[in-house]
Design an enzyme around this catalytic site. Structure first.
Site, short mmCIF file in Angstrom:
data_model
loop_
_atom_site.label_atom_id
_atom_site.label_comp_id
_atom_site.label_asym_id
_atom_site.label_seq_id
_atom_site.Cartn_x
_atom_site.Cartn_y
_atom_site.Cartn_z
N ARG A 39 -10.03 -11.90 2.29
CA ARG A 39 -10.84 -12.70 1.70
C ARG A 39 -10.19 -14.15 1.70
NH1 ARG A 39 -11.26 -9.71 -3.92
NH2 ARG A 39 -10.95 -8.10 -2.32
N LYS A 79 0.72 -1.14 -0.17
CA LYS A 79 0.06 -0.09 -0.09
C LYS A 79 0.90 1.27 -0.12
CE LYS A 79 -3.59 -1.91 2.77
NZ LYS A 79 -4.80 -1.68 1.90
N1 BES Z 1 -8.12 -3.77 4.44
C1 BES Z 1 -8.19 -3.56 3.11
C2 BES Z 1 -9.52 -2.67 2.82
C3 BES Z 1 -9.59 -1.56 3.59
C4 BES Z 1 -9.11 -0.32 2.98
C5 BES Z 1 -10.38 -1.27 4.70
C6 BES Z 1 -9.72 0.96 3.44
C7 BES Z 1 -10.45 -0.16 5.54
C8 BES Z 1 -10.19 1.06 4.55
C9 BES Z 1 -8.29 -4.86 2.18
O1 BES Z 1 -7.27 -5.79 2.71
C10 BES Z 1 -7.65 -4.21 0.78
O2 BES Z 1 -6.62 -3.77 0.82
N2 BES Z 1 -8.47 -4.37 -0.12
C11 BES Z 1 -8.31 -3.95 -1.44
C12 BES Z 1 -8.61 -5.04 -2.52
C13 BES Z 1 -8.00 -4.98 -3.93
C14 BES Z 1 -6.46 -5.15 -3.90
C15 BES Z 1 -9.01 -5.90 -4.79
C16 BES Z 1 -8.84 -2.62 -1.77
O3 BES Z 1 -9.92 -2.51 -1.32
O4 BES Z 1 -8.13 -1.98 -2.27
ZN ZN Z 2 -5.21 -5.61 1.84
#
Ligand code: BES
Ligand code: ZN
Ligand code: ZN
Length: 478
Positions: free
Chosen positions: A332, A258
């Site tokens: 997931r 990230k």
């Molecule tokens: N933990 C994150 C989702 C999230 C983002 C929760 C911001 C709270 C605030 C999750 O693990 C994630 O990073 N999801 C990705 C999925 C994508 C790579 C398909 C997302 O939402 O960008």
């Molecule tokens: Zn994530």
């Protein structure tokens, strides 16, 4: 804090008296008599402050009638349990400088008024001050409610607020202080205190038990993962509810890392697991007659030489193989094992709770959780529970036509779809591990965290979903 009921305001005294006022300064229960005693100036004074009784407005005046101070709180025009919880939260926050607090909010004429007032007041006083040198803990030691003696409602609100506060504490704790083995230890302590059975799987046992998703996500982390499985089995229970909470104690994204700003709040990526712990605490404290199976896969999602690589494939607990194209879609993967395990015991209903997708936050904003269901009955059951609990959820589709987005040429499925409908493809992924049993998925990426105090919500972890899960368990207990 002691919570006491007095039939009549005339018998009560204290440091602070909290009095409700409806819109257009229509006096709420008990308020008229006190205002009459104070004198005519009060109405003009409130007018001068623009205090008309709108929901959440407050105004303080020096006390009378044996009270050090009086706080007027606005209830607005249409009052329901949600409004009362919110206003009680504001009152609770404002009251924390006072030791003995009295309120007539409990006499507002709606069902469950006492429950709503106690719940809101207790959570309004919540603060996470563990790491502050200059702590300013609440001074409130006694809350006196006027009106009829609703002891069941008080006990209910206290148990629920304790569960929410536990979840908030866990969410607010920095990742370094809540390594998986530490969280598993907290679960074990709770389990022994409340006669809940618990099994904690360590890294080797996670491998032996074929929790392939949890293991894959944990590969980059130095701190080892844990799978925590709790069972609450009260005598006389007929139904079984399974709760599965995403427990990523820190989400760096893994090798699909990230950006820095996106990581700032990622200690809260275990909010689903925290909600499951908090709900278990409340359910067992209340002695609800429903079996609850709680499953929380716990790990960090880190980079490192041993981390899983985009393109790697693992097999989940139910045997399905997954091509991991983005290591940041890790929630997931751990839930795949959690759901597979839950499905093995054929519960009446499975609910997973997860800060799963940024896409869900884009769709619904910070205040509303996405609710996905295997069928209308399951979805409506949890929607109704959320409504009673005062938590906002919105039904989202588990659109079968989108399932093809998860097709992989070399595995049973891949872990990401395309740019669009990310919350839905995440739900479709989870559905692959539910064995077609009744199932609801709550994507709490938005409401798990608050950026500001608001009613009984405090900045940081909110404990969202605890109340909905407990309300669902109550309904299943009959
Ligand atoms: N933990 C994150 C989702 C999230 C983002 C929760 C911001 C709270 C605030 C999750 O693990 C994630 O990073 N999801 C990705 C999925 C994508 C790579 C398909 C997302 O939402 O960008
Ligand atoms: Zn994530
Ligand atoms: Zn995550």
């Amino acid at each position: 804090m002691d919570i006491i009921v007095k039939p009549d305001l005339a018998e009560a005294s204290g440091d602070l008296l909290i009095l409700p006022v409806f819109e257009d300064r229509a006096w709420g229960p008990g308020t008229e008599a006190v205002v009459a005693d104070l004198g005519d100036w009060v109405d003009d004074y409130l007018e001068g402050l623009d205090f008309s009784g709108k929901t959440g407005q407050t105004a303080a005046v020096p006390g009378a009638n044996g009270f050090g101070r009086i706080l007027f709180v606005g209830l607005g025009e249409e009052v329901d349990a949600d409004v009362l919880r919110k206003v009680a939260g504001i009152a609770g926050r404002a009251a924390s400088r006072h030791e003995k607090v009295v309120t007539t909010l409990s006499e507002v004429d709606i069902d469950g008024a006492v429950d709503a007032v106690v719940y809101g007041f207790l959570l309004g006083q919540y603060r996470f001050d563990k790491y502050l040198s200059d702590k300013k803990p609440s001074k409130t030691v006694e809350l006196v409610l006027t009106g009829s003696d609703e002891n069941d409602e008080i006990a209910h609100a206290q148990a629920l607020a304790d569960g929410v506060a536990m979840a908030r504490d866990l969410i607010n704790e920095p990742a370094g202080g809540k390594k998986p083995e530490i969280l598993a230890g907290i679960a074990s302590d709770m389990a022994s205190e409340l006669a809940i059975d618990i099994t904690v799987y360590d890294r080797d046992q996670i491998e032996e038990e074929r929790f392939g998703g949890l293991l894959a996500v944990s590969l980059g982390a130095t701190n080892p993962p844990r799978m925590v499985v709790m069972n609450y089995r009260p005598e006389g229970a007929e139904k079984t509810l399974a709760l599965i909470g995403k427990g990523i104690v820190f989400d760096s994204g893994g090798l699909s890392i990230k950006p820095a700003a996106g990581m700032e709040t990622m200690k809260t990526d275990m909010s689903g697991a925290a909600a499951v712990f908090g709900a278990m605490r409340a359910i067992a404290t209340l002695g609800l007659k429903v079996n609850v199976l709680a499953i929380t896969p716990l790990t960090e999602n880190m980079t490192g030489g041993a981390a899983q690589r985009p393109g790697d494939i693992f097999a989940a607990r139910n045997g399905k193989t997954v091509e991991v194209l983005n290591t940041d879609a890790e929630g997931r993967l751990v839930l795949a094992d959690g759901l597979s395990l839950a499905a093995e015991s054929k519960p009446d209903l499975m609910i997973d709770i997860a800060t799963l997708t940024g896409a869900c936050m884009v769709a619904l904003g910070k205040g509303i959780a996405g609710l996905f269901g295997s069928d209308d009955a399951a979805a409506e059951q949890v929607e109704a529970a959320a409504r009673r609990a005062g938590e906002k959820v919105w039904r989202m589709p588990v659109e079968k036509d989108y399932r093809a987005k998860l097709d992989s040429p070399i595995a049973d499925l891949k872990n990401i779809g395309d740019r669009y409908g990310g919350a839905i493809t995440a739900a479709l992924f989870l559905a692959e591990f539910t064995d077609d049993l009744p199932w609801v998925h709550l994507d709490i990426a938005g409401p798990a965290r608050a950026d500001a105090d608001d009613g009984y919500i405090s900045t940081g972890g909110t404990g969202f979903a605890v109340a909905t899960l407990v309300a669902t368990a109550e309904e299943m207990a009959g």
